[in-house]
Design an enzyme around this catalytic site. Sequence first.
Site, PDB file in Angstrom:
ATOM      1  CB  THR A  72     -16.241  56.261  50.571  1.00 35.07           C
ATOM      2  OG1 THR A  72     -15.399  57.367  50.893  1.00 35.07           O
ATOM      3  CG2 THR A  72     -15.851  55.060  51.401  1.00 35.07           C
ATOM      4  CG  ASN A 150      -6.259  62.317  48.311  1.00 38.23           C
ATOM      5  OD1 ASN A 150      -5.861  61.320  47.697  1.00 38.23           O
ATOM      6  ND2 ASN A 150      -6.255  62.385  49.625  1.00 38.23           N
ATOM      7  N   GLY A 199     -19.671  63.857  44.139  1.00 43.03           N
ATOM      8  CA  GLY A 199     -20.298  65.153  43.892  1.00 43.03           C
ATOM      9  C   GLY A 199     -19.636  66.312  44.621  1.00 43.03           C
ATOM     10  CG  HIS A 200     -18.048  66.070  48.811  1.00 46.07           C
ATOM     11  ND1 HIS A 200     -17.048  66.521  49.633  1.00 46.07           N
ATOM     12  CD2 HIS A 200     -17.904  64.738  48.742  1.00 46.07           C
ATOM     13  CE1 HIS A 200     -16.334  65.474  50.053  1.00 46.07           C
ATOM     14  NE2 HIS A 200     -16.834  64.394  49.530  1.00 46.07           N
ATOM     15  CB  THR A 236     -35.434  55.438  47.705  1.00 46.05           C
ATOM     16  OG1 THR A 236     -36.322  54.344  47.901  1.00 46.05           O
ATOM     17  CG2 THR A 236     -36.197  56.602  47.090  1.00 46.05           C
ATOM     18  CB  CYS A 324      -4.623  64.758  65.041  1.00 50.55           C
ATOM     19  SG  CYS A 324      -4.227  64.581  66.769  1.00 50.55           S
TER      20      CYS A 324
HETATM   21  N1  PLP Z   1     -10.961  59.202  46.726  1.00 54.74           N
HETATM   22  C1  PLP Z   1     -10.241  60.330  46.748  1.00 54.74           C
HETATM   23  C2  PLP Z   1      -9.030  60.460  45.898  1.00 54.74           C
HETATM   24  C3  PLP Z   1     -10.636  61.376  47.601  1.00 54.74           C
HETATM   25  O1  PLP Z   1      -9.914  62.498  47.648  1.00 54.74           O
HETATM   26  C4  PLP Z   1     -11.787  61.207  48.399  1.00 54.74           C
HETATM   27  C5  PLP Z   1     -12.191  62.263  49.350  1.00 54.74           C
HETATM   28  O2  PLP Z   1     -11.384  63.059  49.798  1.00 54.74           O
HETATM   29  C6  PLP Z   1     -12.513  60.016  48.307  1.00 54.74           C
HETATM   30  C7  PLP Z   1     -12.070  59.030  47.455  1.00 54.74           C
HETATM   31  C8  PLP Z   1     -13.760  59.792  49.105  1.00 54.74           C
HETATM   32  O3  PLP Z   1     -14.825  60.506  48.557  1.00 54.74           O
HETATM   33  P1  PLP Z   1     -16.140  60.813  49.447  1.00 54.74           P
HETATM   34  O4  PLP Z   1     -15.744  61.855  50.433  1.00 54.74           O
HETATM   35  O5  PLP Z   1     -17.145  61.288  48.469  1.00 54.74           O
HETATM   36  O6  PLP Z   1     -16.518  59.527  50.082  1.00 54.74           O
END
Ligand code: PLP
Length: 386
Positions: A72, A150, A199-200, A236, A324
Amino acid sequence: MKTIYFDNNATTKVAEEVLKEMKPFFCDLYGNPSSMHTFGGQISRKIRNAREQVANLLSCDPAEIIFTSCGTESDNAAIKGTLAAAPKKRKVITTRVEHPAVLSVCRDLENHGYTVIELGVDKKGNLDLDQLEEQIDDDTALVTIMYANNETGVIFPVEKIAELVKSKGTIFHTDAVQAVGKIPLNLSKSNIDLLSLSGHKLHAPKGVGALYVRKGTRLHPFMVGGHQEAGKRAGTENVPGIVGLGKACQLAAKNIKEENERVKYLRDKLENAILRKCPDCILNGDKKNRLPNTANISFKYIEGEAILLMLDKYGICASSGSACTSGSLEPSHVLRAMGVPFTAAHGSIRFSLSRYNTEKEVDYTIEKMPQIVKKLRKLSPFVEKG
Ligand code: PLP
């Protein structure tokens, strides 16, 4: 009961190798990389190493990578930073199927006098590039279009788009949060100016991301403060997170082709069996042109939430196409943009796999899904009872 995790587009497990690499940076190597002493200096070398690992996965120069806190933030930095660097241009082009990390930023820009064009998609979730070309004009500061969706996994022809946008002299950003680590990317041969990753989504921890900024791209810093990240992102550094992201990129780069094939085999097995065994199901998205790990299926006459709850009883995690919000169930904006009928969008489930899923897990889910669907259809007021 063991958890079967098919929600990897939401987040992923941190790889053991990644955690191992991160651990020393909490209690032993905890120095500040900006410090003058040797203790701090060794940390900045680790950050340099992580930057190289990320750059290696993307085939770009390490100097083109800025570490951020998440996908984000990378999206916000790319969009707001580009606009701030070109304040006279007042038009932004995006698509209706972006993640809220892009879509909400763009919609907010409308409140600040920008013209925002949201391109639509067809039934399979694909874009019309002629429409895009028609929209780019001299007032366009930025085109921001995601790499892979996504919810459906549909992959946009980002390289072609980047070429088109460049030919018009405009900046191109892509949200590649779902693509990085899942499909090979090569930025050395690309016209992409800015690319976001998180990263996640690729077995690194939460709280770290990166933004690729092609050399020469004008970008105003989104976070202002200290001189970290070559003055492009103050604050940092999240050292353990950055080290973890580097390792995760190294792991992804090593195995991406083999993992792709294995994950795709499992996804196809799961998807084909569900579509065969459960009547009145439709696959959402483009069967051929999508990520190898994602399957999005609508189950007519039943609520996605009800399916999720029953899957949960068996320890199976997936996600539904509706969120929801404030007490009302809003069907997915992505599926609605694709013209999926309201009720079918409500009954959609996303299965998203990773390299840690096994065939046994897929077989177990294949066994349970028809039972769940049959049971819920019996309760559905929309199905005629014989
Ligand atoms: N963009 C896409 C296509 C995503 O699927 C996501 C998270 O699901 C994001 C941006 C946001 O990433 P983060 O959760 O690292 O802020």
